[in-house]
Design a protein around this motif. Structure first.
Motif, mmCIF file in Angstrom:
data_model
loop_
_atom_site.group_PDB
_atom_site.id
_atom_site.type_symbol
_atom_site.label_atom_id
_atom_site.label_comp_id
_atom_site.label_asym_id
_atom_site.label_seq_id
_atom_site.Cartn_x
_atom_site.Cartn_y
_atom_site.Cartn_z
ATOM 1 N N GLN B 9 0.818 -1.212 0.000
ATOM 2 C CA GLN B 9 0.000 0.000 0.000
ATOM 3 C C GLN B 9 0.854 1.266 0.000
ATOM 4 O O GLN B 9 0.566 2.220 -0.720
ATOM 5 N N GLU B 12 2.499 1.702 -3.483
ATOM 6 C CA GLU B 12 1.539 2.139 -4.491
ATOM 7 C C GLU B 12 1.354 3.648 -4.446
ATOM 8 O O GLU B 12 1.424 4.320 -5.461
ATOM 9 N N LEU B 13 1.110 4.163 -3.251
ATOM 10 C CA LEU B 13 0.865 5.608 -3.134
ATOM 11 C C LEU B 13 2.154 6.398 -3.332
ATOM 12 O O LEU B 13 2.140 7.483 -3.892
ATOM 13 N N TYR B 68 -6.540 6.058 -2.685
ATOM 14 C CA TYR B 68 -5.868 4.774 -2.900
ATOM 15 C C TYR B 68 -6.442 3.687 -2.003
ATOM 16 O O TYR B 68 -6.571 2.545 -2.423
ATOM 17 N N SER C 85 -2.244 -2.369 -10.795
ATOM 18 C CA SER C 85 -1.609 -1.065 -10.966
ATOM 19 C C SER C 85 -0.869 -0.991 -12.298
ATOM 20 O O SER C 85 -0.110 -1.883 -12.653
#
Lengths: 123, 278, 230
Positions: B9, B12-13, B68, C85
């Motif tokens: 997580q 990703e951000l 997100y 993603s």
């Protein structure tokens, strides 16, 4: 390799026909190891279970046999293979003859036709 | 599993957030350079501009943190995230850690940045040198009590945001809110916000624990904890026995802790047994 | 015991009934085609089986348990929407999957990457739509799962990619697994499925082995489908 199936007929029956043809014309030699189920499924783009079913059928009529560890092989019995050839030839000839009769072609004409076709192929 | 989920997580951000953090640093550096020119008009204008973009960058990171998480729980990446065979406790705690990381870092960034801007601004007005500014900052930082209090407030705000957002996203996405779409979480957010405000107000007024504010702040920040409720003080005021409210109820702090725990259990159960993706 | 057991399953979206009292048992070792017109409940059923939707009534058992943590360990699910993603490279996605799924088979994944003619260092956003779809099929099929749920794996994909996706489905399928494929493009997959479930208004209209149905009706499954639904 991709194969066009007649989708109104069960696939496994058509696979059996293809396998028989392979054995009859020597694409699959007597005693040769048959490709794995997965590879056959991949090359015909069909379900592995269907291939399995067709191969089991092939075993039931004696055209193939399994060895537990090494896999599945074409029969080494030449008599069976010769019989298969004749059987298929007879079957196809019957189909041909009945199709000719369906359009009302006489016996002599059929024989002439066959002779002519064979001749033209020789040339 | 917790650390894998957490890393996933955060990474990703980070692929987006890093640009905004760079933007924030850029705004500070720009401001420093401009201040060094000491041309009053330009300095004022550009400093205002960089403060604005600085805060905008920080707020954007905050929004992206929520977006997100929503995408992992309900949005386009949810079919990956929610297919991971992880215990619900690992999922929940990793989400908490993820939120906390970004809120904490972002708020800290903003606070430090604003402090720098403020000092710069004053420095320009007073025309002092950077050496003096540095000493002022040093003196400020050394007043650990204020820094400590600030720190606690940041952590408090971070947890509050984290719990609220997770609550809104998870509960607002249950099947019963499905037809509202993104409106589900928004609705749950406002509902829970109103309820929280009422609970806070009530517990502030009625729970008999408070701090007594000093008469004046000349002697520094010295508080005294008293076991009275604000309500009794107010009733005294109303019956003219007193002229001023001198105590400030802090009972809401304990109640807030309890509501956080209740909300986290609620999120856990909903996320485990009521998940319903779009 | 069947690996999937469904008893009296109902699923509503408000007043709309997506699945209407559906009961079925499915055994391992087969590829099942889940077909039906749009809105017949195909995706809803797969979502429930994949533990993505727990708001239903009735009983659903996967390997004897309600969909949840335990079922996620053995179910590999392909959504009909892109869900990974876009900033990741193919090899990073493979790494990600093997991090999260203990049954992920990296060797299988890299082999399929080659089959698909994709480069490990390519990013998803640099790929065409068809390639992105292929990557998701690749990742789904590279798990050595007990159940594969594929929601519309070949719709919106060009014919050449379709062939490769079908190929990877055959390649990834193992004899002790169950694969359920939903589609409205029956033509392309009818040769690779063992049995078929025709879904209409959330109910099973016809089920059976594809070869038996062909024999019984004397037509392709696709023709049968068109006859029933038109």
């Amino acid at each position: 390799m991709s194969y066009k199936f007649d989708e109104s007929q069960p696939i496994y029956l058509q696979l059996i026909e293809i396998f028989k043809t392979n054995i009859a014309n020597g694409t699959w030699q007597a005693g040769e190891k048959i490709d794995s189920v997965r590879n056959l499924a991949l090359s015909f783009a069909v379900n592995p279970n269907t291939v399995q079913r067709a191969l089991v059928e092939l075993e039931n009529i004696g055209l193939a046999y399994s060895q537990r560890t090494t896999g599945r092989f074409v029969t080494q019995n030449q008599v069976l293979i010769t019989n298969l050839k004749h059987e298929m030839a007879e079957h196809k000839t019957r189909d041909f003859v009945s199709q000719m009769q369906a359009i009302d072609i006489e016996q002599k004409e059929i024989l002439d036709l066959v002779q002519r076709c064979l001749n033209s192929e020789d040339n | 599993m917790f650390s894998k989920l957490y890393k996933y997580q955060v990474k990703e951000l980070w692929s987006v957030a890093r640009y905004f953090y760079l933007g924030m640093i850029g705004a500070i550096i720009l401001s420093l350079l401009i201040t060094a020119t000491r041309i009053p008009g330009i300095v004022l204008f550009f400093n205002a501009l960089s403060i604005l973009s600085f805060i905008l960058c920080g707020v954007t990171v905050g929004i992206f943190t929520i977006v997100y998480d929503y995408q992992n729980q309900q949005g386009k990446r949810s079919y990956f995230f929610r297919s991971i065979p992880a215990r619900e406790s690992a999922i929940l705690s990793s989400r908490m850690a993820y939120y906390f990381t970004y809120y904490f870092v972002t708020v800290l960034f903003i606070v430090i940045g604003l402090a720098i801007f403020l000092i710069l601004d004053n420095a320009v007005k007073m025309g002092v040198s950077f050496q003096i500014i540095f000493n002022i900052v040093k003196g400020f930082v050394l007043r650990t009590k204020i820094i400590g209090l600030l720190f606690i407030l940041i952590i408090y705000a971070a947890i509050q945001h984290m719990v609220s957002m997770m609550f809104a996203i998870t509960i607002g996405s249950e099947a019963k809110f499905k037809r509202l779409g993104i409106g589900g979480p928004v609705l749950v957010y406002f509902l829970h916000y109103i309820v929280m405000q009422i609970i806070t107000l009530i517990s502030m007024l009625f729970i008999p624990i408070a701090i007594r504010l000093p008469e004046n702040f000349d002697s520094g920040f010295k508080f005294q904890i008293v076991f009275e409720s604000m309500m009794s003080e107010i009733s005294r005021l109303l019956s003219n026995k007193s002229h001023d409210i001198k105590i400030f109820g802090i009972g809401f702090i304990f109640i807030t802790f309890i509501t956080w725990i209740i909300m986290l259990i609620w999120i856990y159960k909903s996320s485990k047994n009521k998940i319903s993706l779009n | 015991m069947s690996i999937i057991q469904i008893n009296n399953l109902c699923k509503n979206y408000g007043k709309l009934q997506a699945i209407n009292n559906l009961s079925i048992e499915l055994n391992s070792g087969q590829i099942v085609g889940l077909v039906g017109p749009n809105g017949s409940g195909k995706s809803s059923l797969l979502r429930i089986l994949g533990a993505f939707d727990m708001a239903y009534s009735g009983e659903v058992l996967i390997n004897g348990l309600k969909p949840g943590l335990e079922s996620r360990k053995i179910v590999s699910y392909l959504s009909d929407k892109p869900y990974i993603s876009e900033s990741l490279r193919a090899e990073q996605m493979i790494k990600l999957y093997s991090d999260f799924f203990s049954d992920f088979n990296q060797e299988k994944a890299f082999n399929m990457l080659e089959l698909f003619k994709l480069k490990p260092e390519q990013k998803l956003k640099e790929m065409s739509k068809g390639m992105g779809d292929k990557i998701q099929v690749l990742l789904t099929m590279s798990r050595d799962a007990k159940i594969y749920l594929l929601d519309e794996p070949i719709s919106g994909v060009d014919p050449a990619s379709r062939k490769i996706i079908l190929r990877s489905m055959i390649e990834g399928f193992s004899e002790d697994a169950l694969m359920i494929v939903s589609t409205h493009l029956l033509n392309d997959i009818e040769n690779i499925i063992d049995s078929v479930l025709f879904l209409d208004s959330g109910q099973i209209k016809i089920k059976g082995s594809t070869d038996d149905l062909r024999e019984q009706y004397g037509k392709s499954i696709n023709e049968l489908f068109e006859q029933i639904f038109q």
